[in-house]
Design an enzyme around this catalytic site. Structure first.
Site, PDB file in Angstrom:
ATOM      1  N   LYS A  77     -10.922  -0.808   9.933  1.00 51.45           N
ATOM      2  CA  LYS A  77     -10.983  -1.734   9.143  1.00 51.45           C
ATOM      3  C   LYS A  77     -11.369  -3.111  10.131  1.00 51.45           C
ATOM      4  CE  LYS A  77      -8.045   0.130   5.681  1.00 51.45           C
ATOM      5  NZ  LYS A  77      -7.085  -0.057   4.749  1.00 51.45           N
ATOM      6  N   CYS A  89      -4.622   2.464  -3.731  1.00 50.02           N
ATOM      7  CA  CYS A  89      -3.320   3.033  -3.111  1.00 50.02           C
ATOM      8  C   CYS A  89      -2.162   2.062  -3.189  1.00 50.02           C
ATOM      9  CB  CYS A  89      -3.761   3.260  -1.766  1.00 50.02           C
ATOM     10  SG  CYS A  89      -4.957   4.549  -1.317  1.00 50.02           S
ATOM     11  N   HIS A 119       1.021  -1.372  -0.057  1.00 51.19           N
ATOM     12  CA  HIS A 119       0.118   0.079   0.129  1.00 51.19           C
ATOM     13  C   HIS A 119       0.926   1.113   0.061  1.00 51.19           C
ATOM     14  CE1 HIS A 119      -2.757   2.909   1.835  1.00 51.19           C
ATOM     15  NE2 HIS A 119      -3.649   2.074   1.641  1.00 51.19           N
ATOM     16  N   GLN A 123      -4.560  -5.110   6.534  1.00 55.19           N
ATOM     17  CA  GLN A 123      -5.672  -6.162   5.959  1.00 55.19           C
ATOM     18  C   GLN A 123      -5.890  -7.544   6.530  1.00 55.19           C
ATOM     19  OE1 GLN A 123      -8.185  -5.430   4.085  1.00 55.19           O
ATOM     20  NE2 GLN A 123      -7.481  -3.600   3.480  1.00 55.19           N
ATOM     21  N   ASP A 125       2.917  -4.318   7.653  1.00 58.12           N
ATOM     22  CA  ASP A 125       1.473  -3.554   7.676  1.00 58.12           C
ATOM     23  C   ASP A 125       0.404  -4.615   7.767  1.00 58.12           C
ATOM     24  OD1 ASP A 125      -0.718  -2.473   6.616  1.00 58.12           O
ATOM     25  OD2 ASP A 125       0.086  -1.749   4.821  1.00 58.12           O
TER      26      ASP A 125
HETATM   27  C1  LIG Z   1      -6.143   0.660   4.566  1.00 55.60           C
HETATM   28  C2  LIG Z   1      -4.644   0.093   4.409  1.00 55.60           C
HETATM   29  C3  LIG Z   1      -3.516   0.922   4.985  1.00 55.60           C
HETATM   30  C4  LIG Z   1      -3.741   2.280   5.394  1.00 55.60           C
HETATM   31  O1  LIG Z   1      -4.569   2.290   6.533  1.00 55.60           O
HETATM   32  P1  LIG Z   1      -5.171   3.649   6.962  1.00 55.60           P
HETATM   33  O2  LIG Z   1      -6.193   3.309   7.923  1.00 55.60           O
HETATM   34  O3  LIG Z   1      -5.771   4.503   5.952  1.00 55.60           O
HETATM   35  O4  LIG Z   1      -4.057   4.535   7.931  1.00 55.60           O
HETATM   36  C5  LIG Z   1      -2.350   0.381   4.836  1.00 55.60           C
HETATM   37  N1  LIG Z   1      -1.978  -0.603   4.545  1.00 55.60           N
HETATM   38  C6  LIG Z   1      -3.174  -1.513   3.671  1.00 55.60           C
HETATM   39  C7  LIG Z   1      -2.552  -2.999   3.368  1.00 55.60           C
HETATM   40  C8  LIG Z   1      -4.385  -1.284   3.917  1.00 55.60           C
HETATM   41  O5  LIG Z   1      -5.345  -1.849   3.585  1.00 55.60           O
END
Ligand SMILES: *Cc1c(COP(=O)(O)O)cnc(C)c1O
Length: 436
Positions: A254, A393, A151, A231, A228
């Site tokens: 999320k 993104c 992302h 997800q 990260d």
């Molecule tokens: C949504 C997402 C982000 C960013 O998350 P935010 O809540 O917008 O800070 C980063 N990495 C992944 C894989 C995402 O799906």
């Protein structure tokens, strides 16, 4: 994929509700109507009174009533600034905020609640790690390894620091199937590699990456790893100790929680060693113009300013809600939906699924011959179906597949097989309209 599991955890919230009846090999059964009733927004109707079919959960999940209640209750009864107050409201609010931290600790199976830093979300968590790690641990010419499927939140912070601090970014390529090329990953390490920054689950492809293995290899080569988890945390159990990662980032919104808050897990020795990022209240021990300023211990060292208190309380309640069902059950249900949707989409002429990894979370990206993603997204919305279209993104990985945009459907516990049917038949109609 869909396997028999033990029954979910007992009813920890004391509401007396047990929604899960049975999982069998072929037909997982969840009382999904009951789940849906907990989400007021799912009752919405759009465009000619069509029921909302919400399949944009990788962008944000909806929020159950219990989370709305928790935040409402905070403002009705408890609102106060935390940590410094000695009056009752301040103490109650501080307690609730710190309880939320302990809950995030348990959710990630972190060893210590001091390892949990509250941030604005996954993006801020990744920016925090990038800034403090590069400033303190990296010299010009030192290298960070990221992947092609990141992302933008796990690409751009490193690029900004490459500009100011001269660090070098190396990129793990993605295979045609949509998996990380592990041989290429191993070959990217050099003496200068200090850190690996990878996503646990790709928001554009759905790929679940082998984080424990990525971490083992990084550590063997003397590098740290930041993951990260934006997800992954909503879709599968995460255990930061079993994965043996140094840092792990995710967002509440999320995981059925509110926007504006997320968490960063950092191993305690790292958090003790690394310098603060933002300065201000909450993060200091003592401030003086002539005798220097000293900083608070972790996690407060990384939490300058008044945090999102109501949101932390909502986050806590959202994790409670998730645990009521259990991430094993959530994962199984979403795998069931993923399988169902994948099978149906494959019957559509000219539709191509982007990302066919062996292990996928409930995310499907696809393109359709002769129909722009944007047009599909706009028209299918008119039929009440919310999917995402665009680059998600994650422009580098789409370019890897020669694309600038895809359509993406992503699932949550409240989605139903009937919604998948509605989505697929709406998609067929839309494709016919676009192709004329
Ligand atoms: C949504 C997402 C982000 C960013 O998350 P935010 O809540 O917008 O800070 C980063 N990495 C992944 C894989 C995402 O799906």
């Amino acid at each position: 994929m869909v396997t028999r599991r033990s029954m979910p955890q007992s009813d920890i919230t004391g509401t007396g509700i047990m929604q899960i009846h049975d999982f069998t090999e072929q037909h997982p059964i969840l009382d999904v109507d009951h789940v849906r009733q907990e989400f007021p927004i799912l009752g919405r109707r759009l465009h000619d009174n069509r029921p909302l079919v919400y399949l944009d959960n990788a962008a944000t999940t909806q929020t159950p009533q219990t989370v709305l209640d928790a935040m409402d209750d905070y403002y009705h009864r408890m609102n106060a600034n935390i940590h410094r107050g000695i009056h009752s409201l301040a103490e109650e609010a501080t307690q609730a905020f710190e309880n939320a931290r302990k809950h995030v600790q348990r959710f990630l199976n972190a060893a210590d609640s001091r390892e949990i830093v509250f941030t604005r979300g996954a993006t801020e968590s990744l920016n925090l790690v990038a800034n403090v790690f590069v400033r303190s641990e990296m010299r010009p010419g030192d290298e960070v390894i990221v992947s092609e499927m990141e992302h933008h939140a796990n690409i751009v912070p490193w690029q900004l620091l490459a500009d100011t601090h001269g660090i070098v970014i190396r990129v793990i390529p993605v295979t045609e199937q949509g998996e990380l090329d592990m041989a290429a990953y191993r070959a990217l390490f050099s003496e200068r590699t200090k850190l690996v920054a990878v996503t646990h689950v790709s928001n554009a492809l759905g790929t679940i990456n082998p984080v424990a293995e990525l971490a083992r290899i990084a550590h063997e080569r003397g590098a740290a790893i930041v993951v990260d988890g934006a997800q992954a945390a909503p879709h599968q159990p995460v255990d930061v100790q079993a994965l043996d990662v140094d840092f792990y980032a995710f967002s509440a919104h999320k995981v059925y929680g509110p926007t504006g808050i997320g968490a960063l897990y950092g191993r305690l020795d790292w958090l003790e060693q690394l310098p603060p990022w933002q300065g201000g209240g909450e993060m200091i021990k003592r401030v003086s113009f002539d005798r220097g300023t000293t900083f608070a211990d972790p996690p407060h060292k990384f939490e300058a300013g008044t945090p999102a208190i109501a949101e932390a309380i909502g986050f806590d309640r959202a994790l409670q809600w998730v645990e009521r069902y259990g991430l094993d059950v959530i994962s199984d249900w979403e795998q069931h939906l993923l399988l169902n949707a994948t099978e149906q989409l494959q019957t559509i002429d000219g539709l191509r699924i982007i990302g066919n990894a062996e292990h996928k979370a409930g995310v499907i990206s696809f393109v359709v011959d002769g129909a722009h993603a944007q047009d599909i997204g706009l028209l299918i919305d008119q039929l009440g179906v919310a999917i995402r279209t665009g680059h998600h993104c994650a422009q580098p990985v789409l370019r890897r597949f020669g694309l600038e945009a895809t359509c993406r459907a992503s699932f949550a516990l409240y989605n139903t097989p009937a919604e998948i049917d509605t989505f697929v038949s709406a998609l067929r109609r839309v494709i016919d309209m676009v192709r004329g």
